[in-house]
Enzyme design. Structure first.
Site, mmCIF file in Angstrom:
data_model
loop_
_atom_site.group_PDB
_atom_site.id
_atom_site.type_symbol
_atom_site.label_atom_id
_atom_site.label_comp_id
_atom_site.label_asym_id
_atom_site.label_seq_id
_atom_site.Cartn_x
_atom_site.Cartn_y
_atom_site.Cartn_z
ATOM 1 N N THR A 27 0.564 -1.178 0.058
ATOM 2 C CA THR A 27 0.009 -0.031 -0.225
ATOM 3 C C THR A 27 0.909 1.169 -0.068
ATOM 4 O O THR A 27 1.849 1.357 0.925
ATOM 5 C CB THR A 27 -0.958 0.027 1.109
ATOM 6 O OG1 THR A 27 -1.909 -1.096 1.044
ATOM 7 C CG2 THR A 27 -1.715 1.217 1.444
ATOM 8 N N GLN A 100 -4.149 -6.869 -6.938
ATOM 9 C CA GLN A 100 -4.931 -7.273 -5.547
ATOM 10 C C GLN A 100 -6.179 -6.718 -5.379
ATOM 11 O O GLN A 100 -6.227 -5.320 -5.104
ATOM 12 C CB GLN A 100 -3.838 -7.133 -4.304
ATOM 13 C CG GLN A 100 -4.245 -8.077 -3.354
ATOM 14 C CD GLN A 100 -3.685 -7.797 -2.003
ATOM 15 O OE1 GLN A 100 -3.477 -6.511 -1.423
ATOM 16 N NE2 GLN A 100 -3.320 -8.613 -1.223
ATOM 17 N N HIS A 176 -7.563 -10.573 -1.653
ATOM 18 C CA HIS A 176 -6.945 -10.220 -0.509
ATOM 19 C C HIS A 176 -7.905 -10.712 0.533
ATOM 20 O O HIS A 176 -8.967 -10.088 0.643
ATOM 21 C CB HIS A 176 -6.806 -8.753 -0.341
ATOM 22 C CG HIS A 176 -5.842 -8.087 0.663
ATOM 23 N ND1 HIS A 176 -5.754 -9.007 1.858
ATOM 24 C CD2 HIS A 176 -5.362 -7.248 0.823
ATOM 25 C CE1 HIS A 176 -4.902 -8.323 2.608
ATOM 26 N NE2 HIS A 176 -4.719 -6.907 2.068
ATOM 27 N N ASN A 179 -4.540 -10.250 6.669
ATOM 28 C CA ASN A 179 -4.435 -9.116 7.416
ATOM 29 C C ASN A 179 -5.575 -8.180 8.055
ATOM 30 O O ASN A 179 -5.660 -7.175 8.106
ATOM 31 C CB ASN A 179 -3.453 -7.802 6.338
ATOM 32 C CG ASN A 179 -2.470 -8.333 6.068
ATOM 33 O OD1 ASN A 179 -1.881 -9.590 6.576
ATOM 34 N ND2 ASN A 179 -1.702 -7.776 4.977
ATOM 35 N N TYR A 181 -8.670 -7.844 7.185
ATOM 36 C CA TYR A 181 -9.768 -7.209 6.429
ATOM 37 C C TYR A 181 -11.110 -8.156 6.345
ATOM 38 O O TYR A 181 -11.154 -9.212 6.872
ATOM 39 C CB TYR A 181 -9.291 -6.716 4.940
ATOM 40 C CG TYR A 181 -8.131 -5.809 5.129
ATOM 41 C CD1 TYR A 181 -8.446 -4.519 5.771
ATOM 42 C CD2 TYR A 181 -6.579 -5.991 5.019
ATOM 43 C CE1 TYR A 181 -7.437 -3.680 6.210
ATOM 44 C CE2 TYR A 181 -5.665 -5.322 5.288
ATOM 45 C CZ TYR A 181 -6.088 -3.806 5.930
ATOM 46 O OH TYR A 181 -4.896 -2.951 5.844
ATOM 47 N N ARG A 228 -4.385 -14.224 -1.296
ATOM 48 C CA ARG A 228 -3.521 -14.159 -0.229
ATOM 49 C C ARG A 228 -4.126 -14.486 1.102
ATOM 50 O O ARG A 228 -5.217 -13.727 1.456
ATOM 51 C CB ARG A 228 -2.891 -12.878 -0.195
ATOM 52 C CG ARG A 228 -1.910 -12.585 0.557
ATOM 53 C CD ARG A 228 -1.135 -11.114 0.284
ATOM 54 N NE ARG A 228 0.481 -11.059 0.994
ATOM 55 C CZ ARG A 228 0.754 -10.293 1.644
ATOM 56 N NH1 ARG A 228 0.096 -9.354 2.122
ATOM 57 N NH2 ARG A 228 2.102 -10.237 1.915
ATOM 58 N N ASN A 236 -4.338 -5.581 12.378
ATOM 59 C CA ASN A 236 -5.679 -5.020 12.201
ATOM 60 C C ASN A 236 -6.916 -5.590 13.430
ATOM 61 O O ASN A 236 -7.921 -5.978 13.035
ATOM 62 C CB ASN A 236 -6.257 -4.981 10.949
ATOM 63 C CG ASN A 236 -5.780 -4.094 9.993
ATOM 64 O OD1 ASN A 236 -5.435 -2.766 10.362
ATOM 65 N ND2 ASN A 236 -5.137 -4.445 8.696
ATOM 66 N N GLY A 318 8.470 -7.705 0.183
ATOM 67 C CA GLY A 318 7.792 -6.309 0.194
ATOM 68 C C GLY A 318 8.847 -4.962 0.374
ATOM 69 O O GLY A 318 9.152 -4.941 -0.818
HETATM 70 C C1 8OZ Z 1 -0.354 -1.082 5.313
HETATM 71 C C2 8OZ Z 1 -0.920 0.156 5.406
HETATM 72 C C3 8OZ Z 1 -2.438 -0.008 4.902
HETATM 73 C C4 8OZ Z 1 -2.938 -1.048 4.246
HETATM 74 C C5 8OZ Z 1 -2.557 -4.776 4.197
HETATM 75 C C6 8OZ Z 1 -3.281 -3.546 2.524
HETATM 76 O O1 8OZ Z 1 -1.830 -4.880 5.425
HETATM 77 C C7 8OZ Z 1 -2.636 -3.592 3.659
HETATM 78 C C8 8OZ Z 1 -2.027 -2.184 4.395
HETATM 79 C C9 8OZ Z 1 -0.640 -2.227 4.714
HETATM 80 O O2 8OZ Z 1 -2.775 -5.912 3.630
#
Ligand code: 8OZ
Length: 363
Positions: A27, A100, A176, A179, A181, A228, A236, A318
Site C-alpha cells: 500500500t 490485488q 486479499h 491482514n 480485512y 492471499r 488489524n 515486500g
Molecule cells: C499497510 C497500510 C495500509 C494497508 C495490508 C493493505 O496490510 C494493507 C495495508 C498495509 O494488507
C-alpha cells in the site's frame, strides 16, 4: 553469481515468470482524483518489472471496500484506464502483473463510505485500531453487520473488479483474504458472531472466502485467480483462532478444489516475527495443488533455504522491493540493498517511490 533456484523461470497458469521472486502487494496511498492510480505508478511498477511476478498494492473493489485515504480502486472505467497504463508498461518490459482485490470491511472510516455510512463487517464489532484518513491516524468507525441479502451484491463487486482487471490487461488477480480485512473478518471466530450460514462453524466462516474465490474464478478463469491469506497474523486487531490450523487447512482444501492458480501466505505476523504463533505451513503447502507463494521477512538466504526444501514455489519480498527496483539483479550478484525510507511509504509523490537508485546508477 548465485545459481539458486530463485533465479530460475517458473510457470504460473499460462504465464512463464522469469524467476521465482514476487513483489508483495504494498500500500502506497498515492492515488489521484477518483482513486485512480497515480501516473507515477506506471514508472514505479515498470521499474520493478524484473520481479518474476508483480502484485499491485491492494485496490478496493468498491467505494465501500476502501479504508484509507488515496488508495486506488478497480471499480470505475477511469481506474481501469489508469491501471491499463501500468499493466501495459510492465508487459512492455517483459514482466507479469496481478492486481490485488481488496475490501477492508470494518477497517474503515465513515468519511470514506458511501453517504458517510457505517463500514460493513461480518458482525458489528469495532476494531481496536486506527486508519489513515484526512491526513491523520484516526480510530476506525463502528461497523454494521452485512445483511445476508447484501452478500450477492458483494460477490458481484468482486466479479466486476475481476472483469475490470482483465480489461485493464492484468495477467490475473489476487484476492486479499489476509491482514484482518473483510474476508478474514468472516473467517475468524473473534470477528464473526453471525448466526446465519456465514457464521458459527469453520465451514460457515469459510463460506464467503470460498464463494468469492469461485465467483472470481468463473469470471476470469481459475488460472488467473490467486489469493492471499495470513493464518496467524494479529494485524488489524485480528485475534488468532484457537483452531487456526483447522480453519486454514479447510480453507486451503476449498481453494485447491477451485483450482486457484496460487496461494500466497503471510507466514507469521505481517511485517513482524515469522514465529509469533504455532502454525504448520507445510500442511497448506501439501493441501494446495497450485503454486505456493511464501511471504514475510525473507532475505536471500531464507529464500534459498525455503526453495531448496521445496516449502514454496515463489518467494514474495515486500519492503526490499520498495527500495530496490532492481532487487532481483542485486540478489543475483549479492549486492548491498538500499534501505527503505518509512517516512515515504504512505502518501506523497516521487520521493521514496520512483527515485530509489538501481545498481547501474549507484555505481
Ligand atoms: C499497510 C497500510 C495500509 C494497508 C495490508 C493493505 O496490510 C494493507 C495495508 C498495509 O494488507
Amino acid at each position: 553469481m548465485s545459481t539458486s533456484k530463485l533465479f530460475e523461470p517458473y510457470k504460473v497458469g499460462n504465464i512463464t515468470l522469469s524467476n521465482r521472486t514476487a513483489m508483495a502487494p504494498l500500500t502506497r496511498n498515492r492515488a489521484v482524483g477518483g482513486f485512480v492510480p497515480n501516473p507515477l505508478a506506471v514508472d514505479y511498477y515498470s521499474q520493478r518489472a524484473s520481479a518474476g511476478l508483480l502484485i499491485t498494492e491492494a485496490s478496493q473493489i468498491s467505494q465501500q471496500g476502501q479504508g484509507y485515504q488515496d488508495t486506488p480502486g478497480i471499480y470505475t472505467q477511469e481506474q481501469v484506464a489508469g491501471w491499463k497504463k501500468v499493466a501495459d508498461a510492465v508487459h512492455a518490459k517483459g514482466g507479469h502483473i496481478f492486481i490485488q482485490l481488496w475490501h477492508v470491511g470494518r477497517i474503515s472510516h465513515s468519511s470514506l463510505q458511501p453517504n458517510g455510512g457505517k463500514p460493513v463487517s461480518a458482525s458489528a464489532i469495532t476494531a481496536k485500531t486506527k486508519t489513515f484518513v484526512n491526513n491523520s491516524f484516526t480510530d476506525v468507525s463502528e461497523p454494521r453487520a452485512l445483511e445476508l441479502a447484501e452478500i450477492p451484491g458483494l460477490i458481484d463487486d468482486y466479479k466486476r473488479a475481476a472483469r475490470n482487471a482483465a480489461e485493464a490487461g492484468f495477467d490475473g488477480v489476487e484476492i486479499h483474504a489476509a491482514n484482518g480485512y473483510l474476508l478474514e473478518q468472516f473467517a475468524r471466530a473473534s470477528t464473526n458472531k453471525r448466526t446465519d450460514a456465514y457464521g458459527g462453524s469453520i465451514e460457515n466462516r469459510s463460506k464467503l472466502i470460498l464463494e468469492v474465490a469461485q465467483a472470481v474464478s468463473k469470471e476470469i478463469g481459475s488460472d488467473k485467480t490467486g489469493i492471499r491469506i495470513s493464518p496467524v497474523t494479529p494485524a488489524n486487531d485480528a485475534a488468532i483462532d484457537d483452531d487456526a490450523q483447522k480453519l486454514f487447512d479447510y480453507i486451503t482444501d476449498g481453494l485447491s478444489a477451485e483450482k486457484l492458480v496460487y496461494l500466497h501466505v503471510v507466514e507469521g505476523a505481517t511485517g513482524g516475527p515469522r514465529d509469533n504463533a504455532p502454525f504448520d505451513y507445510t500442511s497448506l503447502r501439501k493441501r494446495f495443488s497450485g503454486t505456493y507463494i511464501a511471504n514475510n521477512g525473507f532475505d536471500l538466504a531464507l529464500a534459498e533455504k525455503v526453495l531448496a526444501a521445496d516449502a514454496a514455489d515463489l518467494i514474495a519480498f515486500g519492503k526490499p522491493f520498495i527500495s530496490n527496483p532492481d532487487l532481483v539483479e542485486r540478489l543475483k550478484v549479492g549486492a548491498a540493498l538500499n534501505e527503505p525510507d518509512k517516512a515515504t511509504f504512505y502518501g506523497g509523490g516521487a520521493k521514496g517511490y520512483t527515485d530509489y537508485p538501481t545498481l547501474a546508477v549507484a555505481k
